[in-house]
Design a protein around this motif. Structure first.
Motif, PDB file in Angstrom:
ATOM      1  N   SER A   1       0.840  -1.194   0.000  1.00 49.79           N
ATOM      2  CA  SER A   1       0.000   0.000   0.000  1.00 49.79           C
ATOM      3  C   SER A   1       0.877   1.246   0.000  1.00 49.79           C
ATOM      4  N   LEU A   2       0.783   2.034  -1.067  1.00 50.24           N
ATOM      5  CA  LEU A   2       1.575   3.261  -1.154  1.00 50.24           C
ATOM      6  C   LEU A   2       0.979   4.389  -0.315  1.00 50.24           C
ATOM      7  N   GLU A   3      -0.226   4.197   0.203  1.00 53.65           N
ATOM      8  CA  GLU A   3      -0.847   5.251   1.008  1.00 53.65           C
ATOM      9  C   GLU A   3      -0.086   5.513   2.298  1.00 53.65           C
ATOM     10  N   ALA A   4       0.759   4.559   2.718  1.00 54.61           N
ATOM     11  CA  ALA A   4       1.536   4.748   3.950  1.00 54.61           C
ATOM     12  C   ALA A   4       2.853   5.483   3.707  1.00 54.61           C
ATOM     13  N   ALA A   5       3.111   5.930   2.483  1.00 55.65           N
ATOM     14  CA  ALA A   5       4.384   6.588   2.161  1.00 55.65           C
ATOM     15  C   ALA A   5       4.513   7.927   2.881  1.00 55.65           C
ATOM     16  N   TYR A   6       5.729   8.230   3.313  1.00 50.94           N
ATOM     17  CA  TYR A   6       6.043   9.509   3.949  1.00 50.94           C
ATOM     18  C   TYR A   6       7.437   9.936   3.496  1.00 50.94           C
ATOM     19  N   ARG A   7       7.716  11.244   3.589  1.00 59.56           N
ATOM     20  CA  ARG A   7       9.008  11.746   3.140  1.00 59.56           C
ATOM     21  C   ARG A   7      10.072  11.588   4.225  1.00 59.56           C
ATOM     22  N   ILE A   8      11.225  11.074   3.834  1.00 65.78           N
ATOM     23  CA  ILE A   8      12.381  11.009   4.734  1.00 65.78           C
ATOM     24  C   ILE A   8      13.218  12.268   4.586  1.00 65.78           C
ATOM     25  N   THR A   9      13.394  12.738   3.350  1.00 65.19           N
ATOM     26  CA  THR A   9      14.098  14.002   3.088  1.00 65.19           C
ATOM     27  C   THR A   9      13.314  14.788   2.050  1.00 65.19           C
ATOM     28  N   GLY A  10      13.702  16.045   1.877  1.00 62.14           N
ATOM     29  CA  GLY A  10      13.157  16.857   0.805  1.00 62.14           C
ATOM     30  C   GLY A  10      13.933  16.649  -0.480  1.00 62.14           C
ATOM     31  N   GLU A  11      13.679  17.517  -1.457  1.00 62.79           N
ATOM     32  CA  GLU A  11      14.273  17.358  -2.777  1.00 62.79           C
ATOM     33  C   GLU A  11      15.721  17.822  -2.857  1.00 62.79           C
ATOM     34  N   GLU A  12      16.283  18.276  -1.728  1.00 65.16           N
ATOM     35  CA  GLU A  12      17.715  18.593  -1.738  1.00 65.16           C
ATOM     36  C   GLU A  12      18.555  17.333  -1.962  1.00 65.16           C
ATOM     37  N   LEU A  13      17.985  16.169  -1.622  1.00 62.80           N
ATOM     38  CA  LEU A  13      18.624  14.880  -1.891  1.00 62.80           C
ATOM     39  C   LEU A  13      17.680  14.037  -2.739  1.00 62.80           C
TER      40      LEU A  13
END
Length: 326
Positions: free
Chosen positions: A265-277
């Motif tokens: 389930s991709l609904e549980a996805a969250y960001r670890i970092t922003g787009e700087e990496l």
């Protein structure tokens, strides 16, 4: 000390660990192109080594594009490396063909090269895996600028039944009313012998808010499994349109069968970092897990193209994999 090359941009990468040495395989293209957007159709695979993921020794290019009629005629793109039971190292990588030098259209195919020592590689033409239009979008559908079938990541079957491959892919069909860009899925293939591969239905469903899920990696931290991938803001779709992207994580519940159709389930996805990496990879070190990524955009929005120093990771109170505070 970040890994960088004075003459070339460096971006996607993957690693293999042999004894105390981390082997880094990275995409690079010459800065003499002037436009960093041109790097994709001019990419080769380089090799560097380190014992601490900070100080690197570069060994130069190990894989380049093939002849004009080859599946990797334009460029060699992102992959992964495993060692088989006989001790042979196998690199599964993406072959890219741009049929028109002035257009974005490109065809992607998964290929393999082998090495006895991680330094010298020979392409094996027996391995050639293409997207199956039964489940996956292809150029013939004319719904996207590329046939997304790249970034192979290998996982041994938990029951010993061969190997699974996770692939950056897009669904051929989406439910009615879904944003037509919102087709990203976790592509899936299986092999009993690591040479011949068969595409299987995707491991996730489209419509989760992503136009692509890049550089997938299945990792284990403190007996918990996570799926790590990257998606930038420009390729967020559906409900995520207009939000910021970066490196993302998905906790995998214990005992979940990852390898059935739409099992993740991709609904549980969250960001670890922003787009700087971007294109983040977790590497296990003696001091614990660390995240490496390539430094993507400067504060002025210009492409940087070098690797980051390792970022320690930990589990937070919610069981998410997050960057550890210094």
């Amino acid at each position: 000390m970040t890994f960088s090359l004075p003459h070339a941009w460096v971006w996607d990468f993957w690693t293999a660990v042999d004894k105390d040495t981390v082997h880094l395989f990275y995409l690079h293209a010459p800065k003499s192109l002037n436009d960093p957007e041109l790097r994709h159709r001019n990419a080769s695979i380089g090799h560097a080594t380190s014992t601490d993921c900070i100080t690197w020794t570069d060994h130069g290019t190990v894989l380049e594009h093939g002849p004009s009629d080859a599946p990797d005629a334009s460029a060699t793109w992102t992959g992964s490396v495993i060692q088989d039971d006989a001790g042979l190292w196998r690199m599964y990588y993406t072959g890219s063909q741009f049929p028109d030098v002035s257009a974005r259209l490109n065809q992607q195919t998964i290929l393999m090269a082998a090495s006895p020592d991680l330094h010298h590689w020979t392409k094996n033409p027996q391995t050639l895996l293409e997207a199956d239009p039964t489940w996956y979008e292809t150029l013939a559908d004319q719904t996207w600028h590329e046939q997304a079938w790249r970034d192979p990541w290998l996982v041994p079957d938990p029951a010993g039944n061969g190997w699974h491959m996770l692939i950056t892919a897009r669904a051929r069909h989406v439910p009615p009313g879904t944003d037509p860009r919102d087709r990203a899925v976790i592509g899936h293939a299986h092999s009993a012998d690591l040479t011949t591969w068969t595409a299987r239905p995707p491991l996730s469903a489209p419509g989760a808010g992503f136009a692509h899920l890049e550089v997938l990696q299945l990792v284990r931290v403190d007996d918990r499994e996570f799926l790590v991938f990257s998606c930038d803001g420009a390729h967020l779709a559906g409900a995520y349109t207009g939000q910021a992207g970066g490196i993302w994580g998905i906790p995998i519940p214990p005992a979940e069968d990852l390898f059935g159709p739409a099992a993740v389930s991709l609904e549980a996805a969250y960001r670890i970092t922003g787009e700087e990496l971007y294109a983040g990879r977790l590497v296990q070190t003696p001091s614990g897990p660390v995240l490496l990524g390539f430094e993507n955009l400067s504060t002025e929005g210009e492409f940087i193209g070098q690797l980051s120093d390792p970022i320690p990771l930990r589990l937070n109170g919610s069981g998410q994999l997050v960057a550890a505070k210094p």
